[in-house]
Design an enzyme around this catalytic site. Structure first.
Site, mmCIF file in Angstrom:
data_model
loop_
_atom_site.group_PDB
_atom_site.id
_atom_site.type_symbol
_atom_site.label_atom_id
_atom_site.label_comp_id
_atom_site.label_asym_id
_atom_site.label_seq_id
_atom_site.Cartn_x
_atom_site.Cartn_y
_atom_site.Cartn_z
ATOM 1 N N GLN A 179 -8.997 -10.877 -12.287
ATOM 2 C CA GLN A 179 -9.054 -9.519 -11.759
ATOM 3 C C GLN A 179 -8.852 -9.548 -10.248
ATOM 4 O O GLN A 179 -9.248 -10.493 -9.565
ATOM 5 C CB GLN A 179 -10.389 -8.863 -12.101
ATOM 6 C CG GLN A 179 -10.594 -8.588 -13.587
ATOM 7 C CD GLN A 179 -9.664 -7.525 -14.136
ATOM 8 O OE1 GLN A 179 -9.133 -6.694 -13.400
ATOM 9 N NE2 GLN A 179 -9.436 -7.545 -15.457
ATOM 10 N N PHE A 194 -7.437 -9.692 -26.582
ATOM 11 C CA PHE A 194 -6.734 -9.970 -25.325
ATOM 12 C C PHE A 194 -7.757 -10.483 -24.306
ATOM 13 O O PHE A 194 -7.866 -9.978 -23.192
ATOM 14 C CB PHE A 194 -6.014 -8.720 -24.798
ATOM 15 C CG PHE A 194 -5.112 -8.056 -25.792
ATOM 16 C CD1 PHE A 194 -3.809 -8.496 -25.962
ATOM 17 C CD2 PHE A 194 -5.568 -6.997 -26.561
ATOM 18 C CE1 PHE A 194 -2.970 -7.864 -26.885
ATOM 19 C CE2 PHE A 194 -4.742 -6.366 -27.483
ATOM 20 C CZ PHE A 194 -3.443 -6.810 -27.651
ATOM 21 N N CYS A 232 0.847 -1.198 0.000
ATOM 22 C CA CYS A 232 0.000 0.000 0.000
ATOM 23 C C CYS A 232 0.881 1.245 0.000
ATOM 24 O O CYS A 232 1.937 1.269 0.629
ATOM 25 C CB CYS A 232 -0.906 0.034 1.236
ATOM 26 S SG CYS A 232 -2.079 -1.334 1.381
ATOM 27 N N CYS A 238 -4.905 -1.095 -17.589
ATOM 28 C CA CYS A 238 -4.305 -1.044 -16.253
ATOM 29 C C CYS A 238 -3.129 -0.081 -16.236
ATOM 30 O O CYS A 238 -2.341 -0.100 -15.285
ATOM 31 C CB CYS A 238 -3.874 -2.443 -15.802
ATOM 32 S SG CYS A 238 -2.670 -3.241 -16.887
ATOM 33 N N ASP A 292 -8.511 -5.460 -23.859
ATOM 34 C CA ASP A 292 -8.002 -5.490 -22.485
ATOM 35 C C ASP A 292 -6.540 -5.941 -22.522
ATOM 36 O O ASP A 292 -6.198 -7.041 -22.077
ATOM 37 C CB ASP A 292 -8.845 -6.433 -21.625
ATOM 38 C CG ASP A 292 -8.395 -6.439 -20.168
ATOM 39 O OD1 ASP A 292 -7.673 -5.514 -19.763
ATOM 40 O OD2 ASP A 292 -8.748 -7.391 -19.438
ATOM 41 N N CYS A 304 -2.883 -7.687 7.551
ATOM 42 C CA CYS A 304 -2.988 -7.174 6.184
ATOM 43 C C CYS A 304 -4.411 -6.706 5.949
ATOM 44 O O CYS A 304 -5.368 -7.458 6.182
ATOM 45 C CB CYS A 304 -2.607 -8.240 5.154
ATOM 46 S SG CYS A 304 -2.593 -7.607 3.454
#
Length: 397
Positions: free
Chosen positions: A235, A262, A56, A349, A323, A131
């Site tokens: 995902q 893709f 993070c 992405c 994608d 976590c």
């Protein structure tokens, strides 16, 4: 006194003068001594490992500032390509503790094992005591995995752990371990049975070998169970996937014929209406999709970087969904820009390569109608999006 106005691409706060201040939030102020005074968008990081853990980067900001950061990343990438800001929708943010796939590193230290994500900008491993991003079934395996890996990792060595939540449970893949003897095989079996795993695969350096799979492992996509290859792509969160799928379906609209390029395992192809051509370069993923979508989906094993579809082939479709990986789809988009007719729905992405490819589509006459950002990698600087491009025939004027 300086004020933090926004977050930079790597998560640092930026002052009005352009100075970067680590771990500062929009609205914070910097006094003459350089001390950061919290503003209205600062949040208390929930995890004890922040900010050392590389999992993070943005636990110190509230959801409003985080959502603004995702939008700013998209706008900055578009402006870098001289593209005007389109309609950008409010980002979707995945809740904490919903990550259903993760890759951790493990390091043998004496009789113990450190297991977790790397530290920020380092190869040092943060030994996770908690976590806030992993889904509970994945987190529940962290402590037991330390015990297992203490018997499998060679002394002073580093291994990798990949976990994915599937229909049958957690699919576990271990790399860099030694598991060749009878005792190690029995330990793997006991671990799988005790924790009700879907599968264990071990990669000792020559490719993954399945050691436990009592029934075929699947993931449900578009209401259809699809065979899931070991180490396959899914995902990051189920709700993030749903947000992406909803945006793609809206972008495709009532199209009767769609090309899904893709396509992977069929995250979008299996959720789309009408007849779908699904093209994918990874053979195992395509075979799984072909078996699951028999009858309605035409599967094409095709490397779209080396052998992109020609404009005449693409012009036969009402809509095209892309994608691609982080590198984008330069070769395929160049042909698509020359194909009149199909609406383009681009899932990305990487805002930078999305913007680069978007410029080609705009130059070909399309209009970027809207963008839907999705933040399924909670508290990270990773941004995903869906961009919808109207066909030239639908462009106003």
């Amino acid at each position: 006194m300086q004020r933090i106005t926004r977050l930079a691409a790597q998560g640092d706060g930026l002052t009005e003068q352009g100075s970067a201040v680590p771990l500062a939030a929009p609205g914070d102020t910097i006094d003459a001594a350089g001390e950061v005074r919290p503003g209205p968008h600062r949040a208390v990081p929930p995890c004890r490992h922040f900010p050392q853990c590389g999992g993070c980067q943005l636990q110190h900001v509230d959801d409003g500032a985080y959502a603004d950061f995702l939008v700013d990343r998209v706008i900055a990438a578009l402006h870098a390509q001289q593209i005007d800001t389109p309609a950008i929708r409010a980002p979707y943010l995945s809740p904490p503790r919903t990550r259903r796939r993760a890759a951790l590193r493990a390091e043998r230290q004496g009789r113990g094992v450190r297991l977790g994500f790397n530290e920020q900008a380092s190869r040092q491993i943060v030994d996770l005591a908690e976590c806030w991003i992993l889904a509970p079934p994945l987190w529940a395996l962290v402590a037991p995995l330390r015990t297992l890996l203490a018997t499998l990792l060679p002394a002073r060595s580093v291994g990798e752990v990949q976990m994915t939540l599937t229909d049958q449970g957690v699919d576990l893949r271990l790399a860099g371990v030694a598991a060749e003897g009878l005792a190690e095989a029995e330990a793997l079996t006991r671990f799988a049975e005790t924790h009700r795993l879907a599968r264990i695969a071990v990669d000792a350096g020559h490719g993954a070998e399945t050691r436990w799979e009592p029934q075929p492992v699947t993931v449900t996509l578009g209401g259809t169970a699809v065979g899931f290859p070991s180490g396959g792509f899914l995902q990051a969160t189920a709700d993030g996937e749903a947000a992406l799928v909803a945006a793609v379906r809206e972008g495709v609209g009532a199209a009767r014929t769609v090309a899904d390029l893709f396509a992977g395992l069929g995250t979008f192809a299996l959720a789309l209406p009408g007849r779908v051509l699904a093209a994918e370069g990874a053979r195992d993923a395509l075979l799984a999709l072909k078996a699951a979508g028999a009858g309605r989906i035409v599967a094409d094993h095709r490397d779209l970087f080396r052998r992109p579809y020609a404009p005449a082939e693409l012009a036969r479709f009402d809509a095209v969904v892309l994608d691609p990986p982080r590198a984008g789809a330069r070769e395929q988009v160049a042909r698509l820009a020359e194909a009149p007719g199909p609406r383009v729905v681009y899932v990305s992405c990487n805002p930078a390569t999305f913007a680069r490819d978007a410029r080609m589509l705009l130059a070909g006459g399309r209009r970027l109608a809207w963008v839907q950002p999705v933040g399924q990698f909670r508290w990270s600087t990773h941004v995903e999006l869906v961009g919808v491009f109207d066909s030239p025939a639908a462009t106003p004027g």
